[in-house]
Design a protein around this motif. Structure first.
Motif, PDB file in Angstrom:
ATOM      1  N   ALA A  80       0.878  -1.167   0.108  1.00 15.60           N
ATOM      2  CA  ALA A  80       0.074  -0.035   0.014  1.00 15.60           C
ATOM      3  C   ALA A  80       0.694   1.282   0.227  1.00 15.60           C
ATOM      4  O   ALA A  80       0.415   2.298  -0.601  1.00 15.60           O
ATOM      5  CB  ALA A  80      -0.994   0.131   1.130  1.00 15.60           C
ATOM      6  N   VAL A  81       1.991   1.031   0.787  1.00 19.48           N
ATOM      7  CA  VAL A  81       2.992   2.558   0.766  1.00 19.48           C
ATOM      8  C   VAL A  81       3.596   2.614  -0.194  1.00 19.48           C
ATOM      9  O   VAL A  81       3.349   3.752  -1.106  1.00 19.48           O
ATOM     10  CB  VAL A  81       3.713   2.329   2.007  1.00 19.48           C
ATOM     11  N   THR A  82       4.164   1.647  -1.082  1.00 14.68           N
ATOM     12  CA  THR A  82       5.173   1.747  -2.280  1.00 14.68           C
ATOM     13  C   THR A  82       4.342   1.982  -3.326  1.00 14.68           C
ATOM     14  O   THR A  82       4.469   2.809  -4.111  1.00 14.68           O
ATOM     15  CB  THR A  82       5.663   0.257  -2.460  1.00 14.68           C
ATOM     16  N   GLN A  83       2.964   1.506  -3.553  1.00 17.21           N
ATOM     17  CA  GLN A  83       2.206   1.868  -4.698  1.00 17.21           C
ATOM     18  C   GLN A  83       1.543   3.121  -4.698  1.00 17.21           C
ATOM     19  O   GLN A  83       1.429   3.701  -5.868  1.00 17.21           O
ATOM     20  CB  GLN A  83       0.936   1.021  -4.635  1.00 17.21           C
ATOM     21  N   GLU A 119      -0.015   9.196  -1.004  1.00 18.08           N
ATOM     22  CA  GLU A 119      -1.288   9.113  -0.167  1.00 18.08           C
ATOM     23  C   GLU A 119      -1.005   8.490   1.327  1.00 18.08           C
ATOM     24  O   GLU A 119      -1.419   8.902   2.443  1.00 18.08           O
ATOM     25  CB  GLU A 119      -2.194   8.086  -0.876  1.00 18.08           C
ATOM     26  N   ALA A 120       0.023   7.707   1.388  1.00 13.34           N
ATOM     27  CA  ALA A 120       0.434   7.087   2.897  1.00 13.34           C
ATOM     28  C   ALA A 120       0.944   7.946   3.692  1.00 13.34           C
ATOM     29  O   ALA A 120       0.424   8.312   4.875  1.00 13.34           O
ATOM     30  CB  ALA A 120       1.521   6.016   2.712  1.00 13.34           C
ATOM     31  N   VAL A 121       1.755   9.148   2.993  1.00 13.27           N
ATOM     32  CA  VAL A 121       2.004  10.510   3.847  1.00 13.27           C
ATOM     33  C   VAL A 121       0.952  11.178   4.486  1.00 13.27           C
ATOM     34  O   VAL A 121       0.983  11.907   5.500  1.00 13.27           O
ATOM     35  CB  VAL A 121       2.919  11.206   2.732  1.00 13.27           C
ATOM     36  N   LEU A 122      -0.332  11.061   3.759  1.00 13.37           N
ATOM     37  CA  LEU A 122      -1.377  11.876   4.229  1.00 13.37           C
ATOM     38  C   LEU A 122      -2.310  11.157   4.967  1.00 13.37           C
ATOM     39  O   LEU A 122      -3.256  11.577   5.549  1.00 13.37           O
ATOM     40  CB  LEU A 122      -2.175  12.552   2.755  1.00 13.37           C
ATOM     41  N   SER A 123      -2.053   9.743   5.230  1.00 18.23           N
ATOM     42  CA  SER A 123      -3.045   8.947   5.822  1.00 18.23           C
ATOM     43  C   SER A 123      -2.718   8.898   7.436  1.00 18.23           C
ATOM     44  O   SER A 123      -1.809   9.351   7.974  1.00 18.23           O
ATOM     45  CB  SER A 123      -2.821   7.729   5.333  1.00 18.23           C
ATOM     46  N   THR A 124      -3.770   8.561   8.199  1.00 19.91           N
ATOM     47  CA  THR A 124      -3.901   8.177   9.420  1.00 19.91           C
ATOM     48  C   THR A 124      -3.246   6.735   9.699  1.00 19.91           C
ATOM     49  O   THR A 124      -3.381   5.931   8.555  1.00 19.91           O
ATOM     50  CB  THR A 124      -4.773   8.545  10.334  1.00 19.91           C
ATOM     51  N   VAL A 125      -2.997   6.215  10.905  1.00 19.99           N
ATOM     52  CA  VAL A 125      -2.867   4.836  10.978  1.00 19.99           C
ATOM     53  C   VAL A 125      -4.112   4.056  10.421  1.00 19.99           C
ATOM     54  O   VAL A 125      -4.032   2.973   9.904  1.00 19.99           O
ATOM     55  CB  VAL A 125      -2.638   4.487  12.371  1.00 19.99           C
ATOM     56  N   THR A 126      -5.317   4.464  10.850  1.00 21.61           N
ATOM     57  CA  THR A 126      -6.603   4.011  10.720  1.00 21.61           C
ATOM     58  C   THR A 126      -6.734   4.005   8.955  1.00 21.61           C
ATOM     59  O   THR A 126      -7.227   2.674   8.493  1.00 21.61           O
ATOM     60  CB  THR A 126      -7.779   4.624  11.121  1.00 21.61           C
ATOM     61  N   ASP A 127      -6.330   5.133   8.471  1.00 18.51           N
ATOM     62  CA  ASP A 127      -6.616   5.218   6.791  1.00 18.51           C
ATOM     63  C   ASP A 127      -5.633   4.225   6.208  1.00 18.51           C
ATOM     64  O   ASP A 127      -6.173   3.417   5.269  1.00 18.51           O
ATOM     65  CB  ASP A 127      -6.105   6.484   6.377  1.00 18.51           C
TER      66      ASP A 127
END
Length: 288
Positions: free
Chosen positions: A34-37, A41-49
């Motif tokens: 999810a992070v590498t793809q 988006e990962a930078v803007l996400s919360t743990v829950t997201d």
């Protein structure tokens, strides 16, 4: 929590994920994917997201961050954000059937430039210096590699021989096994394996280590089986697809790192220049 593995440069989190991927659990691999793809988006996400995107529990996200050596998710996000700032912009780099010769040449050059930068990001000064000290102190260096890595092993043997080190190289699995069984204190194994999981190399390295030999490995995976037996791990980017075994780009990055290593060895060995001069003179009359 301290970072795991060798000390790397600050801007290398996405590379670190690639290097550690094979050692992650199934749930952690989902987070890594999810992070590498979509790192933006990962930078803007919360743990829950992120846990919802990866379809895993929040605890799996936290474990993933800690396995990479971060204290928590926030520290991990800051590192990925720095990666994105420093990452070179490479667009339309995939080679297509319609590309002409110069377009293919440009795209491949762009790819190799990026891989060279990635190799630099993975270099650990401490690991390089430790490798130099160990190799200069060894009574004899034994370079092992099978398959495509065997070609790299032969090149390293040539480079080390020219600066006057006592070295031999083997790329036959049976010869490697027999050689490793005879090693002991004072010997040093330099094992080359992109995957780090080749049994023909891992088993002999384990035996050599058990006999008291020192071990340096050059691999693309920080937590591969071979790295578990190494005193020093040297990393290169691991981006080979299953159908790309022995890819030239991978070998180029290995040779680049080995060139850096051999330059450092020559700098730190007083007899190196004399050995280079002697070996050059020995073949001078072979040229027209």
């Amino acid at each position: 929590m301290a970072r795991v593995g060798p000390k790397l440069n600050a801007s290398n989190t996405l590379l670190m994920i690639s290097s550690l991927y094979s050692s992650l659990t199934k749930a952690e691999k989902k987070v890594a994917d999810a992070v590498t793809q979509n790192p933006e988006e990962a930078v803007l996400s919360t743990v829950t997201d992120l846990s919802e995107q990866a379809k895993v529990g929040e605890t799996s996200v936290i474990r993933f961050c800690r396995k990479l050596g971060f204290r928590g998710f926030h520290e991990f996000k800051l590192a990925v954000a720095q990666d994105l700032v420093d990452r070179p912009s490479v667009s339309n780099a995939e080679i297509e059937e319609s590309d002409d010769a110069m377009t293919v040449a440009r795209k491949m050059t762009m790819k190799h430039e990026m891989l060279l930068r990635n190799t630099l990001d993975l270099i650990s000064a401490d690991s390089l210096q430790e490798a130099v000290r160990s190799m200069l102190a060894a009574a004899k260096i034994h370079v092992y590699g099978v398959g495509s890595s065997g070609i790299t092993a032969l090149d390293l043997h040539y480079r080390l021989m020219r600066i006057g080190l006592n070295v031999e190289a083997h790329r036959d699995a049976h010869i490697i096994a027999m050689s490793a069984s005879l090693l002991g204190k004072g010997d040093l194994v330099f094992a080359i394996s992109t995957s780090g999981s080749t049994r023909d190399l891992v088993d002999p390295v384990r035996q050599a280590k058990g006999n008291g030999a020192s071990v340096i490995c050059l691999t693309g995976h920080m937590r591969s089986p071979i790295a578990a037996y190494a005193d020093t791990v040297l990393l290169t980017p691991a981006r080979e697809l299953p159908m790309e075994g022995g890819a030239l780009s991978t070998k180029m990055m290995q040779m680049h790192l080995l060139n850096i290593l051999c330059t450092l060895l020559a700098q730190n060995r007083s007899e190196a220049y004399a050995s280079l001069e002697k070996t050059a003179k020995s073949v001078a009359d072979k040229l027209y």
